[in-house]
Scaffold this motif. Structure first.
Motif, mmCIF file in Angstrom:
data_model
loop_
_atom_site.group_PDB
_atom_site.id
_atom_site.type_symbol
_atom_site.label_atom_id
_atom_site.label_comp_id
_atom_site.label_asym_id
_atom_site.label_seq_id
_atom_site.Cartn_x
_atom_site.Cartn_y
_atom_site.Cartn_z
ATOM 1 N N ILE A 180 0.945 -1.217 -0.028
ATOM 2 C CA ILE A 180 0.070 0.063 0.108
ATOM 3 C C ILE A 180 0.922 1.253 -0.243
ATOM 4 C CG2 ILE A 180 -1.737 1.362 1.225
ATOM 5 C CD1 ILE A 180 -2.431 -1.461 2.657
ATOM 6 N N VAL A 204 2.136 4.762 0.823
ATOM 7 C CA VAL A 204 1.827 5.559 1.944
ATOM 8 C C VAL A 204 2.936 6.658 2.061
ATOM 9 C CG1 VAL A 204 1.162 3.635 3.556
ATOM 10 C CG2 VAL A 204 3.599 4.276 3.331
ATOM 11 N N SER A 241 -2.249 6.115 3.872
ATOM 12 C CA SER A 241 -2.395 5.784 2.388
ATOM 13 C C SER A 241 -3.102 6.757 1.612
ATOM 14 C CB SER A 241 -3.190 4.494 2.350
ATOM 15 O OG SER A 241 -4.653 5.023 2.608
#
Length: 527
Positions: free
Chosen positions: A336, A338, A344
């Motif tokens: 993810i 970030v 995120s």
């Protein structure tokens, strides 16, 4: 009014968050099975940080960038390494049970691609387990731990602009919706997409796919690291043989005693993992059995009790001085996307540990940087949310779909497909064939209430496999852990600083100006 934080997962990163959160935060930790089931618990290696007088943060950063094959976010890497050192020194001061020398100094190990002895261990090869148990014993009163809670989907606000909760399934099948000011994914990677892996059996990419379905961006999925030395006997995987064994002098040899890494890389047996894994795979393809010669390691059972027990279980006689090893899926460098606070692209949703892509690992993780990253990112989120001005939680939420598309194939079948085309060595032909097979799998729409745990896992694994395959096809070069037989060279003119991003059915290639522009391991990255 207290801030409610839902943390999904119970490994090092999650527990670091819990340890550093302010007292007025309500922390709810949801874990899929139990706190025993995480990659953190399996981490034999230790925590890397500079400590000795002839080592430094700058040298640790240099080694990290070398291993990362020109794909690290240099700014993020330096910050994590610097913050991580402070956390490790604080743990040492507080009495965390790191291994000590007779003079009561930290007993520091050396692992692949490290230029110095800088690995803090606990219990020899039980660092992850001991650190998890240490942090669990110190959980503050504002932390609630809920086990056997399989999280299914994230909940968003009515305008779809913020993550405000999660839906999980209890062991009795009941669906529970929890709302929160922030949701933190700490679910680990996706090792169970492959038949041979060091990962816990629960790691099927669930957190990655929940984030993706909610609209968060995923990045760098093509970079999947294979650890060179798993203990495999009679085609059965018994577990990891830590790089620390080679750090204490063990060598990789074939059945004739030939040192297989000699002349391949200046660091020989302690070369970066992608280099060693490819050599071992090619040796196996040529019909050779690879062993770790552990005769140079004194007092092996004392230093490596976990590995010794694995060998006993596998009926390997350590007195022979040889442990049969083979590569297996170990770590996902991507995840993810970030920012510096681990948030995120979806406000309210954070990601820490292996499920996140901070930019620290680049295209190939340096050994023992993962526990360090987990400690740092967990603390960062705790600090960010403890001092954040949380607006009132939306009273109206959108209703996420409670149905899931379940493919009609077994997890072993999926694992074998990926092992053939999406493992240590890849090609356009194999990846294209895999993409087509994954796209034409029959599926059935199932309500979460009626889906068993294994159906949910195979659904997430299959969906993630399609994204990884797409990334691997797009990156038509070889870099770090991503090796294309049809494009065996690194192509900086086309790919330096470029990242492949997936978000809600879209794929794009973006420029990250903080990815280093120097060519680091070009002479040895593609042996």
């Amino acid at each position: 009014m207290s801030t409610r934080i839902i943390v999904i997962g119970s490994g090092i990163a999650a527990l670091s968050l819990a340890a550093h959160a302010s007292d007025d935060c309500e922390i709810i930790i949801l874990t899929k099975t139990t706190t025993d089931d995480s990659n953190s618990m399996l981490a034999q290696g230790g925590i890397a940080t500079s400590y000795l007088p002839d080592d430094s943060i700058e040298q640790h950063l240099h080694d990290t960038l070398e291993a990362g094959a020109g794909h690290n976010d240099q700014v993020a890497s330096e910050a994590i390494i610097r913050e991580g050192k402070a956390i490790v020194l604080e743990l040492l001061k507080r009495g965390c049970p790191f291994d000590k020398t007779p003079s009561m100094q930290p007993r520091l190990g050396k692992e692949g691609a490290h230029s110095q002895n800088r690995i803090f261990h606990a219990g020899g090869d039980q660092t992850g387990r001991i650190l998890v148990q240490y942090l669990l014993k110190q959980l503050p009163k504002n932390v609630q731990l809920i086990q056997s809670a399989q999280v299914l989907e994230l909940v968003k606000s009515a305008d779809n602009k913020r993550c405000i909760g999660a839906i999980y399934k209890q062991s009795d099948g009941q669906l529970i919706t929890l709302k929160a000011d922030a949701v933190v994914l700490s679910t680990g990677g996706c090792g169970q997409l492959y038949p041979v892996t060091t990962n816990n059996k629960t790691l099927t990419g669930d957190g990655l796919m929940m984030a993706y379905r909610a609209g968060a961006a995923l990045v760098d999925l093509e970079f999947t690291q294979f650890h060179p030395t798993l203990l495999i006997n009679q085609q059965h995987v018994f577990g990891l043989v830590s790089e620390a064994v080679r750090g204490q002098g063990a060598t990789l040899e074939d059945e004739h005693g030939r040192a297989v890494m000699a002349g391949i890389h200046p660091m020989a047996d302690l070369a970066p993992r992608d280099v060693v894994a490819r050599v071992l795979q090619r040796e196996a393809q040529s019909g050779h059995q690879i062993y770790l010669n552990i005769r140079p390691v004194q007092h092996f059972r004392d230093h490596f009790p976990t590995i010794s027990k694995l060998c006993d279980t596998a009926q390997i006689d350590l007195d022979t001085g040889k442990i049969p090893v083979s590569p297996g899926m170990h770590f996902l460098m991507g995840g993810i996307k970030v920012d510096e606070n681990s948030q995120s692209s979806l406000p309210g949703l954070y990601a820490i540990g292996e499920v996140a892509c901070t930019g620290l690992h680049g295209a190939n993780r340096l050994a023992s940087n993962s526990l360090l990253e987990g400690l740092v990112t967990g603390k960062r989120v705790a600090m960010a949310l403890s001092h954040a001005q949380i607006t009132q939680m939306p009273s109206v939420q959108s209703s996420p779909s409670l149905t899931i598309e379940v493919p009609t194939l077994s997890l072993p079948t999926l694992q074998n497909w990926l092992n053939e085309a999406l493992a240590i060595e890849r090609s356009s032909e194999g990846l294209t064939a895999l993409r087509d097979k994954l796209a034409h799998v029959d599926c059935q729409i199932t309500h979460y209430r009626n889906a068993c745990s294994k159906q949910i896992e195979i659904a997430n694994a299959w969906a993630l496999a399609k994204l990884i395959t797409q990334s691997a096809l797009l990156r038509d070069e070889s870099r770090g852990s991503h090796y294309r037989k049809d494009s065996p060279k690194r192509c900086d003119s086309k790919w330096q600083g470029k990242q492949i991003v997936h978000q809600l059915g879209r794929v794009s290639i973006i420029e990250n100006p903080r990815i280093i522009n120097s060519c680091t391991t070009s002479n040895f990255a593609h042996c």
